[in-house]
Scaffold this active site. Sequence first.
Site, PDB file in Angstrom:
ATOM      1  N   TRP A   1      58.615  -1.152  59.230  1.00  0.00           N
ATOM      2  CA  TRP A   1      57.690   0.574  58.973  1.00  0.00           C
ATOM      3  C   TRP A   1      57.910   1.281  59.754  1.00  0.00           C
ATOM      4  O   TRP A   1      57.609   2.632  59.967  1.00  0.00           O
ATOM      5  CB  TRP A   1      56.434  -0.188  59.928  1.00  0.00           C
ATOM      6  CG  TRP A   1      55.813  -1.047  58.313  1.00  0.00           C
ATOM      7  CD1 TRP A   1      55.694  -1.093  57.025  1.00  0.00           C
ATOM      8  CD2 TRP A   1      54.203  -2.054  58.362  1.00  0.00           C
ATOM      9  NE1 TRP A   1      55.113  -2.134  56.262  1.00  0.00           N
ATOM     10  CE2 TRP A   1      54.149  -1.982  57.489  1.00  0.00           C
ATOM     11  CE3 TRP A   1      53.497  -1.764  59.763  1.00  0.00           C
ATOM     12  CZ2 TRP A   1      52.392  -3.219  56.828  1.00  0.00           C
ATOM     13  CZ3 TRP A   1      52.682  -3.084  58.986  1.00  0.00           C
ATOM     14  CH2 TRP A   1      52.037  -3.379  58.158  1.00  0.00           C
TER      15      TRP A   1
ATOM     16  N   TYR B   1      64.363   9.043  51.908  1.00  0.00           N
ATOM     17  CA  TYR B   1      63.740   8.114  51.589  1.00  0.00           C
ATOM     18  C   TYR B   1      64.707   6.689  50.773  1.00  0.00           C
ATOM     19  O   TYR B   1      64.981   5.922  50.797  1.00  0.00           O
ATOM     20  CB  TYR B   1      62.189   8.252  50.614  1.00  0.00           C
ATOM     21  CG  TYR B   1      61.152   7.119  49.897  1.00  0.00           C
ATOM     22  CD1 TYR B   1      60.208   6.342  51.491  1.00  0.00           C
ATOM     23  CD2 TYR B   1      61.795   5.813  49.088  1.00  0.00           C
ATOM     24  CE1 TYR B   1      59.782   5.625  51.107  1.00  0.00           C
ATOM     25  CE2 TYR B   1      60.661   5.522  48.868  1.00  0.00           C
ATOM     26  CZ  TYR B   1      59.851   4.452  49.399  1.00  0.00           C
ATOM     27  OH  TYR B   1      58.696   3.130  49.463  1.00  0.00           O
TER      28      TYR B   1
ATOM     29  N   HIS C   1      66.121   2.414  50.655  1.00  0.00           N
ATOM     30  CA  HIS C   1      66.351   2.049  51.021  1.00  0.00           C
ATOM     31  C   HIS C   1      67.471   0.768  49.592  1.00  0.00           C
ATOM     32  O   HIS C   1      67.170   0.045  49.480  1.00  0.00           O
ATOM     33  CB  HIS C   1      65.015   1.605  48.970  1.00  0.00           C
ATOM     34  CG  HIS C   1      63.475   1.905  49.726  1.00  0.00           C
ATOM     35  ND1 HIS C   1      63.001   2.868  50.683  1.00  0.00           N
ATOM     36  CD2 HIS C   1      62.715   0.791  50.016  1.00  0.00           C
ATOM     37  CE1 HIS C   1      62.169   2.314  51.128  1.00  0.00           C
ATOM     38  NE2 HIS C   1      61.674   1.427  50.702  1.00  0.00           N
TER      39      HIS C   1
END
Length: 104
Positions: free
Chosen positions: A77, A18, A22
């Site tokens: 998404w 994650y 990012h």
Amino acid sequence: MIHKSFKMHLYEGMAEEYERRHNLLWPEMKDMIHEYGGHNYSIFLDSETNVLYGYIEIEDEGKWAKSADTAINRKWWDYMADIMDTNPDNSPVSVDLKPVFHLD
């Protein structure tokens, strides 16, 4: 400026992935966030629970809501759906948090 906070859930063992994704946030995603009035965006992880806590300042609720329907947001998404709880449209399951205190 409107202060928003929310929580999401990350799958076990996905914290590093994650963060990696990012850290490589696509320039067009950054541009979209700013275009739709998002500023000062941060996400924090509680590693004991895998709960992500997001904070963002937005200019206008209506304008910000429209960002969900952009092609780049939908693509993001889809990209993130394999590492966190999502809804059927791949949007992250997100719960708004109630503001209880703020100090500038």
